[in-house]
Design a protein around this motif. Sequence first.
Motif, mmCIF file in Angstrom:
data_model
loop_
_atom_site.group_PDB
_atom_site.id
_atom_site.type_symbol
_atom_site.label_atom_id
_atom_site.label_comp_id
_atom_site.label_asym_id
_atom_site.label_seq_id
_atom_site.Cartn_x
_atom_site.Cartn_y
_atom_site.Cartn_z
ATOM 1 N N VAL A 113 -31.011 -15.983 22.510
ATOM 2 C CA VAL A 113 -31.434 -14.560 22.530
ATOM 3 C C VAL A 113 -30.663 -13.898 23.594
ATOM 4 C CG1 VAL A 113 -33.641 -13.088 22.210
ATOM 5 C CG2 VAL A 113 -33.556 -15.365 20.923
ATOM 6 N N GLU A 114 -31.632 -13.944 25.054
ATOM 7 C CA GLU A 114 -31.034 -13.724 25.716
ATOM 8 C C GLU A 114 -28.945 -13.035 25.812
ATOM 9 O OE1 GLU A 114 -31.831 -11.749 28.227
ATOM 10 O OE2 GLU A 114 -34.500 -12.482 27.108
ATOM 11 N N LYS A 115 -28.614 -13.919 25.700
ATOM 12 C CA LYS A 115 -27.183 -13.514 25.074
ATOM 13 C C LYS A 115 -27.034 -12.867 24.425
ATOM 14 C CE LYS A 115 -25.152 -17.591 26.624
ATOM 15 N NZ LYS A 115 -24.363 -18.864 26.791
ATOM 16 N N VAL A 116 -27.457 -12.302 23.462
ATOM 17 C CA VAL A 116 -27.577 -10.974 22.826
ATOM 18 C C VAL A 116 -28.509 -10.090 23.266
ATOM 19 C CG1 VAL A 116 -28.419 -10.230 19.963
ATOM 20 C CG2 VAL A 116 -27.916 -12.600 20.286
ATOM 21 N N LYS A 117 -29.912 -10.022 23.787
ATOM 22 C CA LYS A 117 -30.064 -8.824 24.578
ATOM 23 C C LYS A 117 -29.390 -7.676 25.694
ATOM 24 C CE LYS A 117 -34.654 -10.011 23.591
ATOM 25 N NZ LYS A 117 -35.974 -10.088 24.063
ATOM 26 N N ALA A 118 -28.650 -9.353 25.923
ATOM 27 C CA ALA A 118 -27.638 -8.607 27.445
ATOM 28 C C ALA A 118 -26.371 -8.284 27.208
ATOM 29 C CB ALA A 118 -26.928 -9.737 28.429
ATOM 30 N N LEU A 119 -26.183 -7.882 25.515
ATOM 31 C CA LEU A 119 -24.972 -7.320 25.162
ATOM 32 C C LEU A 119 -25.340 -6.288 24.452
ATOM 33 C CD1 LEU A 119 -22.529 -7.391 23.579
ATOM 34 C CD2 LEU A 119 -22.559 -8.765 21.301
ATOM 35 N N TYR A 120 -26.330 -6.410 23.887
ATOM 36 C CA TYR A 120 -26.687 -4.487 23.082
ATOM 37 C C TYR A 120 -27.026 -4.049 24.639
ATOM 38 C CZ TYR A 120 -29.035 -6.341 19.168
ATOM 39 O OH TYR A 120 -29.729 -7.541 18.184
ATOM 40 N N ARG A 121 -27.515 -4.137 25.820
ATOM 41 C CA ARG A 121 -27.667 -3.687 26.706
ATOM 42 C C ARG A 121 -26.009 -3.693 27.354
ATOM 43 N NH1 ARG A 121 -32.218 -7.061 28.383
ATOM 44 N NH2 ARG A 121 -30.336 -8.737 29.049
ATOM 45 N N GLU A 122 -24.994 -4.256 27.675
ATOM 46 C CA GLU A 122 -23.624 -4.083 27.677
ATOM 47 C C GLU A 122 -22.811 -3.005 27.016
ATOM 48 O OE1 GLU A 122 -20.216 -6.478 27.680
ATOM 49 O OE2 GLU A 122 -21.670 -7.755 27.638
ATOM 50 N N LEU A 123 -23.422 -3.152 25.368
ATOM 51 C CA LEU A 123 -22.707 -2.076 24.870
ATOM 52 C C LEU A 123 -23.862 -0.558 24.408
ATOM 53 C CD1 LEU A 123 -22.487 -4.010 21.736
ATOM 54 C CD2 LEU A 123 -20.909 -2.974 22.898
ATOM 55 N N GLY A 124 -24.337 -0.590 25.334
ATOM 56 C CA GLY A 124 -25.347 0.268 25.917
ATOM 57 C C GLY A 124 -26.175 0.985 24.846
ATOM 58 N N LEU A 125 -27.123 -0.129 24.596
ATOM 59 C CA LEU A 125 -27.877 0.310 22.789
ATOM 60 C C LEU A 125 -28.825 1.063 22.931
ATOM 61 C CD1 LEU A 125 -27.120 -2.679 20.289
ATOM 62 C CD2 LEU A 125 -25.698 -0.244 20.685
ATOM 63 N N GLU A 126 -29.584 0.301 23.763
ATOM 64 C CA GLU A 126 -31.181 1.739 24.109
ATOM 65 C C GLU A 126 -30.493 2.842 24.111
ATOM 66 O OE1 GLU A 126 -34.110 -0.845 26.742
ATOM 67 O OE2 GLU A 126 -32.533 -1.383 27.313
ATOM 68 N N SER A 127 -29.671 3.629 25.414
ATOM 69 C CA SER A 127 -28.891 4.557 25.371
ATOM 70 C C SER A 127 -28.762 5.154 24.103
ATOM 71 C CB SER A 127 -28.407 4.772 26.200
ATOM 72 O OG SER A 127 -27.740 6.240 26.417
ATOM 73 N N LEU A 128 -27.710 4.322 23.006
ATOM 74 C CA LEU A 128 -27.655 5.551 22.167
ATOM 75 C C LEU A 128 -28.536 5.291 20.790
ATOM 76 C CD1 LEU A 128 -24.506 3.135 21.326
ATOM 77 C CD2 LEU A 128 -24.664 5.514 21.858
ATOM 78 N N TYR A 129 -29.561 4.791 21.220
ATOM 79 C CA TYR A 129 -31.086 4.764 20.419
ATOM 80 C C TYR A 129 -31.791 6.231 20.702
ATOM 81 C CZ TYR A 129 -35.845 5.165 18.927
ATOM 82 O OH TYR A 129 -37.476 5.674 19.315
ATOM 83 N N ALA A 130 -31.939 6.302 22.572
ATOM 84 C CA ALA A 130 -32.287 7.649 22.957
ATOM 85 C C ALA A 130 -31.373 8.675 21.845
ATOM 86 C CB ALA A 130 -32.404 7.243 24.453
ATOM 87 N N ASP A 131 -30.356 8.881 22.518
ATOM 88 C CA ASP A 131 -29.772 10.226 22.079
ATOM 89 C C ASP A 131 -30.172 10.408 20.307
ATOM 90 O OD1 ASP A 131 -28.691 9.914 24.534
ATOM 91 O OD2 ASP A 131 -27.259 9.035 23.830
ATOM 92 N N TYR A 132 -30.020 9.218 19.406
ATOM 93 C CA TYR A 132 -29.803 9.624 18.172
ATOM 94 C C TYR A 132 -31.313 9.901 17.830
ATOM 95 C CZ TYR A 132 -31.187 8.232 12.848
ATOM 96 O OH TYR A 132 -31.732 7.571 11.766
ATOM 97 N N GLU A 133 -32.583 9.720 18.245
ATOM 98 C CA GLU A 133 -33.575 10.048 18.255
ATOM 99 C C GLU A 133 -33.812 11.429 18.702
ATOM 100 O OE1 GLU A 133 -38.306 8.372 19.666
ATOM 101 O OE2 GLU A 133 -36.831 8.241 21.444
ATOM 102 N N GLU A 134 -33.347 11.591 20.393
ATOM 103 C CA GLU A 134 -33.229 13.016 20.212
ATOM 104 C C GLU A 134 -32.562 14.192 19.312
ATOM 105 O OE1 GLU A 134 -34.327 16.741 21.912
ATOM 106 O OE2 GLU A 134 -35.273 14.206 22.762
#
Length: 107
Positions: A59-80
């Motif tokens: 699970v941590e490896k998947v979350k690390a991959l999400y962070r590596e891909l910048g998905l939190e930032s992409l979500y913030a952009d999408y939300e805006e």
Amino acid sequence: QIQDDVLDAFAPPEVLGKIGTDIEDAKCSWLVCKALELASPEQKEVLVAHYGKHDPEGVEKVKALYRELGLESLYADYEEEQKKACDELIAGIEPESFQDLFKFLLG
């Protein structure tokens, strides 16, 4: 729903009110769909190897991959972007007095 997906992966349990299990439960979340869209072949191997497995290290490896891909930032952009689109639609509502109602409902 997308916000729930992001919170499930990244919010601390004390904020979320539970421990997120979308990764372990192999949910078809926005995060995994976006990761599959953006991931290199090597990164996709990480997802295949660990997504849907009840293994904290995986699970941590998947979350690390999400962070590596910048998905939190992409979500913030999408939300805006979505907020701006909603604001534009609301601005076009007649009578104008209904605009406040829609703004209130969208919080």
